[in-house]
Design a protein around this motif. Structure first.
Motif, PDB file in Angstrom:
ATOM      1  N   UNK A 121       4.297  65.756   9.632  1.00 34.94           N
ATOM      2  CA  UNK A 121       3.057  64.990   9.496  1.00 34.94           C
ATOM      3  C   UNK A 121       1.902  65.826  10.034  1.00 34.94           C
ATOM      4  N   UNK A 122       0.698  65.435   9.632  1.00 37.43           N
ATOM      5  CA  UNK A 122      -0.464  66.201  10.041  1.00 37.43           C
ATOM      6  C   UNK A 122      -1.120  65.670  11.298  1.00 37.43           C
ATOM      7  N   UNK A 123      -1.028  64.356  11.520  1.00 38.01           N
ATOM      8  CA  UNK A 123      -1.680  63.722  12.661  1.00 38.01           C
ATOM      9  C   UNK A 123      -0.644  63.455  13.744  1.00 38.01           C
ATOM     10  N   UNK A 124      -0.766  64.135  14.874  1.00 36.08           N
ATOM     11  CA  UNK A 124       0.283  64.072  15.903  1.00 36.08           C
ATOM     12  C   UNK A 124       0.405  62.709  16.553  1.00 36.08           C
ATOM     13  N   UNK A 125      -0.696  61.958  16.648  1.00 35.58           N
ATOM     14  CA  UNK A 125      -0.640  60.662  17.339  1.00 35.58           C
ATOM     15  C   UNK A 125      -0.555  59.489  16.370  1.00 35.58           C
ATOM     16  N   UNK A 126      -0.003  59.722  15.194  1.00 29.63           N
ATOM     17  CA  UNK A 126       0.147  58.642  14.217  1.00 29.63           C
ATOM     18  C   UNK A 126       1.044  57.542  14.782  1.00 29.63           C
ATOM     19  N   UNK A 127       0.571  56.292  14.843  1.00 27.89           N
ATOM     20  CA  UNK A 127       1.434  55.207  15.330  1.00 27.89           C
ATOM     21  C   UNK A 127       2.623  55.031  14.402  1.00 27.89           C
ATOM     22  N   UNK A 128       3.769  54.734  14.987  1.00 33.49           N
ATOM     23  CA  UNK A 128       4.983  54.650  14.169  1.00 33.49           C
ATOM     24  C   UNK A 128       5.949  53.615  14.727  1.00 33.49           C
ATOM     25  N   UNK A 129       6.885  53.210  13.879  1.00 34.44           N
ATOM     26  CA  UNK A 129       7.891  52.211  14.227  1.00 34.44           C
ATOM     27  C   UNK A 129       9.263  52.774  13.912  1.00 34.44           C
ATOM     28  N   UNK A 130      10.189  52.683  14.859  1.00 35.52           N
ATOM     29  CA  UNK A 130      11.544  53.191  14.627  1.00 35.52           C
ATOM     30  C   UNK A 130      12.269  52.313  13.614  1.00 35.52           C
ATOM     31  N   UNK A 131      12.905  52.961  12.651  1.00 41.46           N
ATOM     32  CA  UNK A 131      13.634  52.247  11.603  1.00 41.46           C
ATOM     33  C   UNK A 131      15.137  52.382  11.813  1.00 41.46           C
ATOM     34  N   UNK A 132      15.630  53.620  11.792  1.00 36.64           N
ATOM     35  CA  UNK A 132      17.041  53.867  12.076  1.00 36.64           C
ATOM     36  C   UNK A 132      17.233  55.360  12.352  1.00 36.64           C
ATOM     37  N   UNK A 133      18.195  55.666  13.209  1.00 39.86           N
ATOM     38  CA  UNK A 133      18.499  57.055  13.540  1.00 39.86           C
ATOM     39  C   UNK A 133      17.203  57.802  13.875  1.00 39.86           C
ATOM     40  N   UNK A 134      16.880  58.850  13.094  1.00 42.03           N
ATOM     41  CA  UNK A 134      15.667  59.628  13.362  1.00 42.03           C
ATOM     42  C   UNK A 134      14.532  59.290  12.399  1.00 42.03           C
ATOM     43  N   UNK A 135      14.627  58.167  11.730  1.00 42.63           N
ATOM     44  CA  UNK A 135      13.621  57.795  10.744  1.00 42.63           C
ATOM     45  C   UNK A 135      12.637  56.788  11.333  1.00 42.63           C
ATOM     46  N   UNK A 136      11.348  57.053  11.107  1.00 46.26           N
ATOM     47  CA  UNK A 136      10.276  56.179  11.579  1.00 46.26           C
ATOM     48  C   UNK A 136       9.371  55.794  10.416  1.00 46.26           C
ATOM     49  N   UNK A 137       8.789  54.600  10.527  1.00 45.87           N
ATOM     50  CA  UNK A 137       7.763  54.168   9.579  1.00 45.87           C
ATOM     51  C   UNK A 137       6.403  54.465  10.201  1.00 45.87           C
ATOM     52  N   UNK A 138       5.587  55.273   9.508  1.00 48.50           N
ATOM     53  CA  UNK A 138       4.245  55.551   9.996  1.00 48.50           C
ATOM     54  C   UNK A 138       3.345  54.373   9.651  1.00 48.50           C
TER      55      UNK A 138
END
Length: 245
Positions: A121-138
């Motif tokens: 990703x380009x924006x380091x402080x993008x808010x995100x939500x953990x989905x599963x394992x190492x996957x996040x929803x931005x």
């Protein structure tokens, strides 16, 4: 999965660096000739500069149009091959675990359901939500097209809304999951960062000052995009049943 690296043939330093990176990882890949903005781009005439200027206050520079066209052709490639592919820009710097995660730790079921998965990703402080394992929803705009995995279905969704016109830079378009339906899911920690090593092949990105009226229009569209993004986040939570976990 086939790996494609978008590269301008004249960007020889980037080409050599990517070649060396993949040789060290012992990974096969292919270079994909980028659309060169210094040449006629009749095949990307669907870019609507008038609408872009109205909404954003300034148009895309030729390099940004060429960049969008290059990714557009990669999406068509995924559909033509009927295969899930990895798309990288040639200024992507790959992490040491790139090969291992790509080969062994990509959640295929989630990838197939969503259509694509960002690798950086380009924006380091993008808010995100953990989905599963190492996957996040931005939850906002990750703003980078430097690397992602895309399925044929995901590519078709991207193509559907760009077949007749586009107005955004490619990373901004990909951010609009409320528009095309490919949710902004990404691997964390990231598998790549974007670094042009001081040699950008998209010159002229500096925006000129715009009038108050144009700023007001731009802010209106930006506010609408933010609202639509939040609605898409809510839709994602409901669809993936994450609200009450």
């Amino acid at each position: 999965m086939k790996i494609f690296v978008i590269n301008l043939s004249r960007a020889t330093e980037r080409r050599a660096r990517m070649q060396s990176s993949f040789e060290q990882m012992e990974l096969e890949f292919e270079f994909f000739d980028a659309v060169d903005a210094s040449l006629p781009m009749d095949h990307v005439s669907v870019y609507n500069d008038k609408k872009r200027v109205h909404r954003k206050g300034s148009g895309l520079v030729p390099g940004e149009v060429g960049c969008f066209a290059s990714h557009y052709l990669m999406w068509k490639k995924a559909v033509e091959l009927n295969e899930t592919i990895v798309v990288l820009e040639d200024d992507a710097v790959l992490s040491d675990e790139f090969k291992d995660v790509l080969e062994n730790h990509i959640p295929r079921d989630l990838l197939e359901k969503n259509g694509y998965l960002r690798l950086g990703k380009g924006t380091t402080n993008t808010p995100k939500l953990h989905v599963q394992d190492r996957v996040y929803k931005y939850l906002k705009w990750p703003a980078s097209a430097a690397g992602y995995i895309i399925t044929p279905a995901g590519a078709e969704r991207f193509l559907k809304h760009t077949e007749h016109e586009w107005v955004d830079a490619v990373d901004n378009y990909m951010d609009k999951d409320y528009l095309h339906g490919n949710y902004n899911l990404g691997i964390e920690p990231e598998l790549l960062i974007q670094n042009d090593h001081g040699h950008s092949f998209i010159p002229g990105r500096e925006r000129k000052k715009i009038s108050l009226g144009r700023r007001l229009v731009r802010n209106f569209y930006r506010g609408r995009e933010l609202l639509m993004t939040q609605l898409a986040n809510l839709k994602f939570l409901l669809e993936y049943k994450l609200l009450n976990r």
